[in-house]
Enzyme design. Structure first.
Site, PDB file in Angstrom:
ATOM      1  N   ASP A 154       0.567  -1.164   0.027  1.00  0.00           N
ATOM      2  CA  ASP A 154      -0.050  -0.077  -0.055  1.00  0.00           C
ATOM      3  C   ASP A 154       0.906   1.325   0.124  1.00  0.00           C
ATOM      4  O   ASP A 154       1.849   1.579   0.975  1.00  0.00           O
ATOM      5  CB  ASP A 154      -0.678  -0.056   1.300  1.00  0.00           C
ATOM      6  N   GLU A 171       0.753  -1.196  -5.237  1.00  0.00           N
ATOM      7  CA  GLU A 171      -0.621  -0.533  -5.095  1.00  0.00           C
ATOM      8  C   GLU A 171      -0.290   0.919  -5.690  1.00  0.00           C
ATOM      9  O   GLU A 171       0.327   1.467  -4.911  1.00  0.00           O
ATOM     10  CB  GLU A 171      -1.427  -0.625  -3.974  1.00  0.00           C
TER      11      GLU A 171
END
Length: 480
Positions: free
Chosen positions: A193, A234
């Site tokens: 992330d 991501e």
């Protein structure tokens, strides 16, 4: 369990029932073979951002269950966990130790010191303006130490999410230990992330800084490979960056597909959809919806600026209970480049159009990811939105066990379960296979998927203007 070419469900631990045990029971009871993998959104103790400000990766939040519950899910489904490589909670033991001991802390180099990053007499306003940031001010936060002294640390996201210094040995050790622990507890795929923010470098915009970002990714991939775990970086940005990542043989996200599909179903036109599907890599996970809003920035140059404006305007016009203010500061929206809505409501709660959007996703290159609200064709949750004044909560409904049992009886949800079961069981969707796309006219599209030896061919024929479709496998019509 290795990653398999089967649909992945995205869900929080307490969104399909109250906890991980409920989640497992509901998956097994109601969804059969429609789900092959589960992206379990952050389930660690956290102090903000619905789990994305983790305190400790060694624990499961007791409200959800424990590691045995996580591992039990992994017996049937391949699992993806989040690792916030850019930041950690300021309530973590590492931050607390640093705050207490200052320069005597073993973790003093774990955090990126804002003051020490800049040369004398910097940053200038130009330096701050150059930074690719999520706030309208310098991304820093004051830390007050136990001895009364004060400094500033990098703080890209929310107040609880303090940035890490990934260039330091202590941080790489933390990354190594975390990855090993996640792998030991059933993780097959780690979602990195906010990784594009992790490298900060003078005289850059501090976002996806090359070549340093590749060195970081390669280090993480090497660590993960030792535990037979893969990584999924991501990033929400221009599709060219996704293609760069794909060229380095990583899995990527198709975050452009949601807006392309909305544009195609709003306008009835097929050419832009066909072009995007022909460009897309096969080693990817496709999305229409996630725990965040519908991304707009990802589709730039796939759709023209005029087409993006048209799609956004149509979303607010056609979408059920979608208002511009739900994606504004009034509702604590973090990212101005996202629109907050469920995908079902973005299509006006229209069952046929919604099913067609999932048909497109199933036939697109890659492995489908389906958010839990999307799997249940969920409407915008205005009650939760207004109760929390958090824009993204419009798409974060909490389903009780009883509600799930009721929702899966809706014809549209039954059709979706049948569609994803078919996708998971048909050999036509082989990632080493072939995709062929035709557009007989401006409003029609034919997508064919076949396995490597082309012995199984699945074909969808759509007219986007008339909202009609047919699916065939080796010439036999398939119904859902």
């Amino acid at each position: 369990m290795a990653i398999t070419n089967k649909t992945m469900l995205i869900t929080y631990s307490d969104s399909l029932g109250n906890n991980l045990k409920d989640l497992k029971t509901n998956l097994e009871t109601h969804f059969g073979e429609a789900v092959g993998g589960v992206h379990l959104l952050p389930f660690f103790p956290s102090t903000g951002d619905r789990g994305f400000a983790p305190v400790d990766y060694d624990q499961v939040d007791s409200a959800f269950g424990d590691w045995e519950d996580v591992k039990a899910l992994g017996e049937k489904y391949y699992l993806m966990f989040d690792f916030m490589i850019n930041h950690i909670s300021r309530q973590s033991k590492y931050y607390q130790d640093y705050q207490e001991k200052h320069d005597d802390s073993a973790y003093k180099d774990l955090f990126l010191n804002w003051d020490k990053f800049w040369p004398e007499n910097r940053p200038t306003q130009d330096d701050v303006d150059l930074i690719y940031k999520r706030k309208d001010r310098a991304p820093k936060q004051e830390i007050i130490f136990a001895d009364g002294s004060k400094e500033y640390l990098w703080n890209t996201f929310g107040e609880e999410q303090i940035d890490l210094d990934v260039t330091k040995e202590v941080t790489m050790q933390f990354i190594t230990d975390t990855i090993k622990n996640l792998a030991a507890n059933g993780c097959d795929l780690i979602r990195l992330d906010a990784f594009a923010y992790a490298i900060k470098k003078l005289d850059t915009n501090d976002f996806f800084v090359e070549p340093d970002i590749w060195e970081l990714l390669d280090k993480v991939r090497t660590i993960a490979a030792e535990t037979e775990t893969e990584i999924l970086p991501e990033i929400h940005e221009h599709y060219a960056i996704q293609f760069k990542i794909a060229d380095h043989d990583y899995y990527v996200y198709d975050f452009a597909l949601p807006m392309v599909v909305l544009y195609s179903l709003y306008s009835g036109k097929s050419k832009k959809l066909a072009k995007w599907l022909q460009m897309s890599p096969m080693k990817q996970f496709t999305t229409l919806d996630t725990h965040d809003g519908i991304g707009v920035v990802d589709v730039k140059d796939i759709l023209t600026d005029e087409e993006i404006v048209y799609t956004s305007n149509e979303l607010y016009k056609i979408g059920a209970n979608v208002k511009r203010k739900y994606s504004s500061a009034e509702y604590n929206n973090l990212d101005i480049y996202q629109i907050n809505s469920t995908y079902y409501s973005a299509l006006g709660d229209d069952n046929k159009k919604y099913f067609m959007s999932r048909l497109i996703q199933v036939f697109a290159p890659g492995i489908p990811q389906v958010y839990y609200v999307g799997l249940l064709a969920g409407k915008n949750d205005l009650e939760l939105l207004e109760a929390t004044k958090e824009g993204r909560n419009i798409n974060r409904h909490y389903y009780s066990n009883e509600e799930i049992a009721k929702e899966v009886e809706r014809p549209v949800v039954k059709a979706l379960i049948n569609l994803f079961t078919y996708r998971n069981q048909s050999e036509a969707f082989d990632l080493d296979g072939k995709i062929e796309i035709e557009t007989p006219d401006n409003y029609s599209i034919i997508i064919k998927r076949s396995n490597k030896d082309q012995s199984v061919v699945s074909e969808v024929q759509m007219n986007l203007q008339e909202c009609s479709y047919q699916v065939f496998e080796n010439g036999q019509e398939i119904t859902f």
